[in-house]
Scaffold this motif. Structure first.
Motif, PDB file in Angstrom:
ATOM      1  N   THR A  57       9.264 -19.470 -38.128  1.00 29.68           N
ATOM      2  CA  THR A  57       9.284 -19.250 -39.564  1.00 29.68           C
ATOM      3  C   THR A  57       9.930 -20.503 -40.145  1.00 29.68           C
ATOM      4  N   ILE A  58       9.148 -21.277 -40.845  1.00 26.76           N
ATOM      5  CA  ILE A  58       9.613 -22.579 -41.332  1.00 26.76           C
ATOM      6  C   ILE A  58      10.019 -22.452 -42.797  1.00 26.76           C
ATOM      7  N   PRO A  59      11.278 -22.754 -43.121  1.00 34.23           N
ATOM      8  CA  PRO A  59      11.696 -22.722 -44.524  1.00 34.23           C
ATOM      9  C   PRO A  59      11.177 -23.947 -45.267  1.00 34.23           C
ATOM     10  N   LEU A  60      10.470 -23.694 -46.345  1.00 34.67           N
ATOM     11  CA  LEU A  60       9.926 -24.786 -47.150  1.00 34.67           C
ATOM     12  C   LEU A  60      10.645 -24.892 -48.498  1.00 34.67           C
ATOM     13  N   SER A  61      11.800 -24.257 -48.603  1.00 31.14           N
ATOM     14  CA  SER A  61      12.502 -24.226 -49.889  1.00 31.14           C
ATOM     15  C   SER A  61      12.963 -25.603 -50.336  1.00 31.14           C
ATOM     16  N   ARG A  62      13.163 -26.518 -49.399  1.00 31.75           N
ATOM     17  CA  ARG A  62      13.568 -27.875 -49.780  1.00 31.75           C
ATOM     18  C   ARG A  62      12.474 -28.584 -50.568  1.00 31.75           C
TER      19      ARG A  62
ATOM     20  N   ALA B  32       5.991 -30.092 -48.816  1.00 33.40           N
ATOM     21  CA  ALA B  32       6.003 -28.930 -47.927  1.00 33.40           C
ATOM     22  C   ALA B  32       5.255 -29.239 -46.631  1.00 33.40           C
ATOM     23  N   VAL B  33       4.152 -29.947 -46.719  1.00 35.29           N
ATOM     24  CA  VAL B  33       3.391 -30.323 -45.523  1.00 35.29           C
ATOM     25  C   VAL B  33       4.220 -31.273 -44.663  1.00 35.29           C
ATOM     26  N   ARG B  34       4.906 -32.219 -45.282  1.00 32.68           N
ATOM     27  CA  ARG B  34       5.761 -33.143 -44.523  1.00 32.68           C
ATOM     28  C   ARG B  34       6.920 -32.408 -43.857  1.00 32.68           C
ATOM     29  N   ILE B  35       7.492 -31.417 -44.552  1.00 32.58           N
ATOM     30  CA  ILE B  35       8.594 -30.627 -43.978  1.00 32.58           C
ATOM     31  C   ILE B  35       8.087 -29.852 -42.768  1.00 32.58           C
ATOM     32  N   LEU B  36       6.922 -29.226 -42.907  1.00 32.42           N
ATOM     33  CA  LEU B  36       6.324 -28.474 -41.795  1.00 32.42           C
ATOM     34  C   LEU B  36       6.089 -29.400 -40.608  1.00 32.42           C
ATOM     35  N   ARG B  37       5.529 -30.569 -40.861  1.00 27.92           N
ATOM     36  CA  ARG B  37       5.238 -31.528 -39.796  1.00 27.92           C
ATOM     37  C   ARG B  37       6.519 -31.961 -39.075  1.00 27.92           C
TER      38      ARG B  37
ATOM     39  N   PRO C 147       4.222 -24.210 -53.820  1.00 26.81           N
ATOM     40  CA  PRO C 147       3.979 -23.883 -52.409  1.00 26.81           C
ATOM     41  C   PRO C 147       4.839 -22.688 -52.013  1.00 26.81           C
ATOM     42  N   PRO C 148       4.526 -22.038 -50.897  1.00 24.02           N
ATOM     43  CA  PRO C 148       5.349 -20.901 -50.472  1.00 24.02           C
ATOM     44  C   PRO C 148       6.760 -21.348 -50.108  1.00 24.02           C
ATOM     45  N   ARG C 149       7.727 -20.421 -50.222  1.00 25.10           N
ATOM     46  CA  ARG C 149       9.122 -20.747 -49.885  1.00 25.10           C
ATOM     47  C   ARG C 149       9.319 -20.846 -48.378  1.00 25.10           C
ATOM     48  N   SER C 150       8.519 -20.104 -47.629  1.00 20.42           N
ATOM     49  CA  SER C 150       8.565 -20.197 -46.168  1.00 20.42           C
ATOM     50  C   SER C 150       7.194 -19.816 -45.618  1.00 20.42           C
ATOM     51  N   ILE C 151       6.962 -20.187 -44.365  1.00 16.50           N
ATOM     52  CA  ILE C 151       5.662 -19.907 -43.748  1.00 16.50           C
ATOM     53  C   ILE C 151       5.865 -19.631 -42.261  1.00 16.50           C
ATOM     54  N   ARG C 152       5.134 -18.629 -41.743  1.00 17.41           N
ATOM     55  CA  ARG C 152       5.181 -18.314 -40.309  1.00 17.41           C
ATOM     56  C   ARG C 152       3.991 -18.958 -39.631  1.00 17.41           C
ATOM     57  N   VAL C 153       4.272 -19.754 -38.600  1.00 19.63           N
ATOM     58  CA  VAL C 153       3.209 -20.460 -37.887  1.00 19.63           C
ATOM     59  C   VAL C 153       3.358 -20.269 -36.379  1.00 19.63           C
TER      60      VAL C 153
END
Length: 160
Positions: free
Chosen positions: A73-78, A91-96, A136-142
């Motif tokens: 579960t990746i927090p994308l709140s930043r 958000a894509v860069r944070i996920l990466r 973008p979403p605040r968090s995402i499950r991948v």
């Protein structure tokens, strides 16, 4: 002059007859070739079926063998700290960066020439961009899957 005109007409008539004679044998030969063409087409169909079967077998052989698989579960709140028009790309860069850090992508080990690479699936990208660039979403499950070659592929977790 009349004789010259009549001679021209007779020449034209003979030329037309010659062309008709040339066409007639060609038509007969085409009729003869039709069964051969049918056989050739049947052979081509068989080869197409064989090629399709070989492609399926190769696809089964090329399925990546998964070495490691994890759900995050990746927090994308930043991403929400940045200006509105830069949130989804951030958000894509944070996920990466999160997946690279936790799945050890790019970490070189002894004997390994090339570091692995990270592939983000289209459905994950669509999920991040689903509400546009500003929200973008605040968090995402991948689900991150690492194969033998070191390639990490990021998919949406099941149920999302």
């Amino acid at each position: 002059m009349k004789k010259a005109e009549e001679a021209k007409k007779t020449e034209e008539v003979t030329e037309v007859e010659e062309h008709e004679e040339e066409k007639a044998p060609a038509e007969e030969s085409e009729a003869v070739e039709e069964p051969e063409e049918i056989e050739e087409i049947a052979e081509e169909e068989e080869t197409i079926e064989e090629v399709e079967e070989e492609a399926k077998e190769e696809a089964e052989e090329k399925k990546p063998e998964i070495v490691d698989e994890r759900i995050f579960t990746i927090p994308l709140s930043r991403a929400w700290i940045t200006p509105r028009r830069k949130r989804a790309p951030r958000a894509v860069r944070i996920l990466r960066s999160f997946v690279e850090r936790h799945m050890k992508v790019g970490a070189r080990t002894e004997g390994e020439e090339e570091a692995g690479r990270l592939v983000i699936s289209n459905e994950v990208n669509q999920k991040i961009w689903s509400r546009g660039i500003q929200k973008p979403p605040r968090s995402i499950r991948v689900r991150a899957a690492k194969d033998v070659e070191g390639t990490v592929t990021v998919y949406l977790a099941e149920g999302d």
